[in-house]
Design a protein around this motif. Structure first.
Motif, PDB file in Angstrom:
ATOM      1  N   LYS A  69       4.730 132.422 -21.476  1.00  0.00           N
ATOM      2  CA  LYS A  69       5.762 131.992 -22.416  1.00  0.00           C
ATOM      3  C   LYS A  69       5.234 130.997 -23.440  1.00  0.00           C
ATOM      4  O   LYS A  69       5.701 130.948 -24.576  1.00  0.00           O
ATOM      5  CB  LYS A  69       6.916 131.339 -21.639  1.00  0.00           C
ATOM      6  CG  LYS A  69       8.173 132.165 -21.591  1.00  0.00           C
ATOM      7  CD  LYS A  69       9.155 131.580 -20.616  1.00  0.00           C
ATOM      8  CE  LYS A  69      10.179 130.675 -21.258  1.00  0.00           C
ATOM      9  NZ  LYS A  69      11.227 130.282 -20.283  1.00  0.00           N
TER      10      LYS A  69
ATOM     11  N   ILE B 240       3.867 132.436 -26.917  1.00  0.00           N
ATOM     12  CA  ILE B 240       4.652 133.352 -27.740  1.00  0.00           C
ATOM     13  C   ILE B 240       4.439 133.098 -29.226  1.00  0.00           C
ATOM     14  O   ILE B 240       4.368 134.021 -30.018  1.00  0.00           O
ATOM     15  CB  ILE B 240       6.158 133.225 -27.373  1.00  0.00           C
ATOM     16  CG1 ILE B 240       6.399 133.926 -26.038  1.00  0.00           C
ATOM     17  CG2 ILE B 240       7.023 133.818 -28.456  1.00  0.00           C
ATOM     18  CD1 ILE B 240       7.848 133.933 -25.608  1.00  0.00           C
TER      19      ILE B 240
ATOM     20  N   TYR C 291       8.680 139.228 -24.059  1.00  0.00           N
ATOM     21  CA  TYR C 291       7.933 138.130 -24.673  1.00  0.00           C
ATOM     22  C   TYR C 291       7.112 138.636 -25.849  1.00  0.00           C
ATOM     23  O   TYR C 291       7.027 137.983 -26.893  1.00  0.00           O
ATOM     24  CB  TYR C 291       7.028 137.469 -23.638  1.00  0.00           C
ATOM     25  CG  TYR C 291       7.782 136.660 -22.615  1.00  0.00           C
ATOM     26  CD1 TYR C 291       9.104 136.286 -22.834  1.00  0.00           C
ATOM     27  CD2 TYR C 291       7.182 136.263 -21.427  1.00  0.00           C
ATOM     28  CE1 TYR C 291       9.806 135.552 -21.893  1.00  0.00           C
ATOM     29  CE2 TYR C 291       7.876 135.525 -20.477  1.00  0.00           C
ATOM     30  CZ  TYR C 291       9.185 135.173 -20.712  1.00  0.00           C
ATOM     31  OH  TYR C 291       9.867 134.450 -19.779  1.00  0.00           O
TER      32      TYR C 291
ATOM     33  N   ALA D  97       7.290 137.411 -29.692  1.00  0.00           N
ATOM     34  CA  ALA D  97       6.109 136.987 -30.448  1.00  0.00           C
ATOM     35  C   ALA D  97       6.051 137.749 -31.767  1.00  0.00           C
ATOM     36  O   ALA D  97       5.750 137.191 -32.826  1.00  0.00           O
ATOM     37  CB  ALA D  97       4.854 137.236 -29.629  1.00  0.00           C
TER      38      ALA D  97
END
Lengths: 228, 228
Positions: free
Chosen positions: B67, B70, B133, B137
């Motif tokens: 995380k 990202i 995720y 991104a």
DNA sequence: CCGAGAACGTGTACCGAGTCAATTCTTCTA
DNA sequence: TAGAAGAATTGACTCGGTACACGTTCTCGG
């Protein structure tokens, strides 16, 4: 013949429809997260268990119809005529959908469809699941492209698939915005077509030096921040 | 200032670490789905509630570290030097990560990392979350690109973001395959670089008529693969 | 035409993930 | 050192989803 389905089959269809009706009604009235599947079951006059027997998850009560179209892009490419490039086939199929005001490219201005779409956009769980479907569609397309272009190019099929699907996504989003703003599908169409043309051109012709910062500025990020 | 953290802060860090250790240990031993968060809590000697206090979901016990990265792609583009295109900046950042054997591009051959990766690949719930995720991104990158290229090009930023991120994805997958097959990161690197070069070339110069079915004409640049 | 067995849909009881109000403990202040 | 403020922690709860057992409907042999 299988013309007349048995009583059991008919009841099944009837139940499925009742389920879907009850679900969409409740969801639109009170919001997806505020309605439990138990309530949907109650409204459809079945048990909670039965709901999961018909739908594989709560999300499917909303996104079920979308699931059927996961393989569409891949199919359009697979069924193309000889001499036509995969990109051209994808493009033709997409443009046809646009002109047909197809809901799969976000061109439907049916109020009911719009309402459902808004709910999906506003509900994280539904949004994640919807994106999951898009991802799977992209994977299927990549596989189809890899089968078409064997050799070293096959490895790059996922890149091409991502490019093509992202065109779809951009135009889709564009349509949403305009339709939510109250425009009709007829009004939105020309802009959608124009945007799609530009996006496809970018993909086919290459990025070049997209997003080059002007030389001579030593504080690029400050300039960007200032524009805000 | 806050050089020495208070007892409370240290305990917090300690708890977080204990939680993460217990979780990964159990997950690797018995599989993600076969371990409940209650068991993780028990092993870490806290209550189940505390687990959710530290991690926003069960998936985060595994994907938490991911995380943090990202925003990396977007940052690489934002911080580029004047005169450098967004594409070039992304490319440079990515190539650097590749050469550094960074885990974020799948280049780490640390057995522990590989084991975790395998578990993620084999667990649907983790895979979905990981893709989520990636999608975020990509969205951040698209926003950054849109800020760079104002005017009509800004609308196409999501397309460019998809193109760039898909290069990352393809090379990432390629590395996984090779590393799982037992090769070392050192052995995998040259092939990864070569693949990345080809993928970036495709993105920068355009698809052309990628995947043209044979119909007598072989004027296409991509038809030379001798496929089919 | 009918009755036994198979197959299918349904209901009950249950599990695990994630949330909420209340409790305990740390830390800062007077 | 007493006490207030506030964060960490917790047990009790809700909800999505599943395993098992039961009743009902179709099928086939007599």
């Amino acid at each position: 013949m299988a013309e007349e389905l048995s009583l059991r089959e008919r009841k099944k269809i009837q139940t499925r429809r009742a389920l879907w009706r009850a679900a969409t009604k409740l969801f639109l009235e009170r919001g997806y997260d505020q309605v439990s599947v138990a309530e949907v079951a109650l409204a459809a006059e079945v048990s909670k268990m039965t709901v999961f027997n018909y739908m594989s998850s709560k999300e499917d009560l909303v996104l079920g119809p979308m699931k059927e179209h996961i393989g569409d892009a891949a199919r359009a490419v697979r069924d193309r005529s000889p001499g036509e490039s995969a990109v051209a086939a994808f493009r033709r199929d997409f443009m046809a959908a646009l002109n047909a005001h197809d809901a799969s490219v976000g061109m439907s201005d049916d109020p009911y469809v719009l309402q459902m779409r808004r709910m999906i956009q506003e509900t994280p769980a539904l949004l994640v699941r919807a994106h999951e479907y898009v991802r799977r569609a992209q994977m299927l397309l990549a596989e189809e492209l890899a089968a078409s272009a064997e050799g070293p190019d096959a490895e790059l099929a996922p890149v091409v698939a991502a490019q093509l699907m992202s065109v779809r996504y951009v135009v889709h989003e564009h349509n949403h915005r305009r339709l939510f703003a109250g425009e009709s599908a007829e009004e939105v169409l020309p802009g959608a077509v124009a945007l799609a043309e530009r996006a496809f051109a970018l993909v086919e012709h290459g990025l070049g030096d997209f997003g080059t910062l002007p030389a001579g500025t030593d504080t690029a990020q400050a300039a960007e921040a200032g524009a805000e």
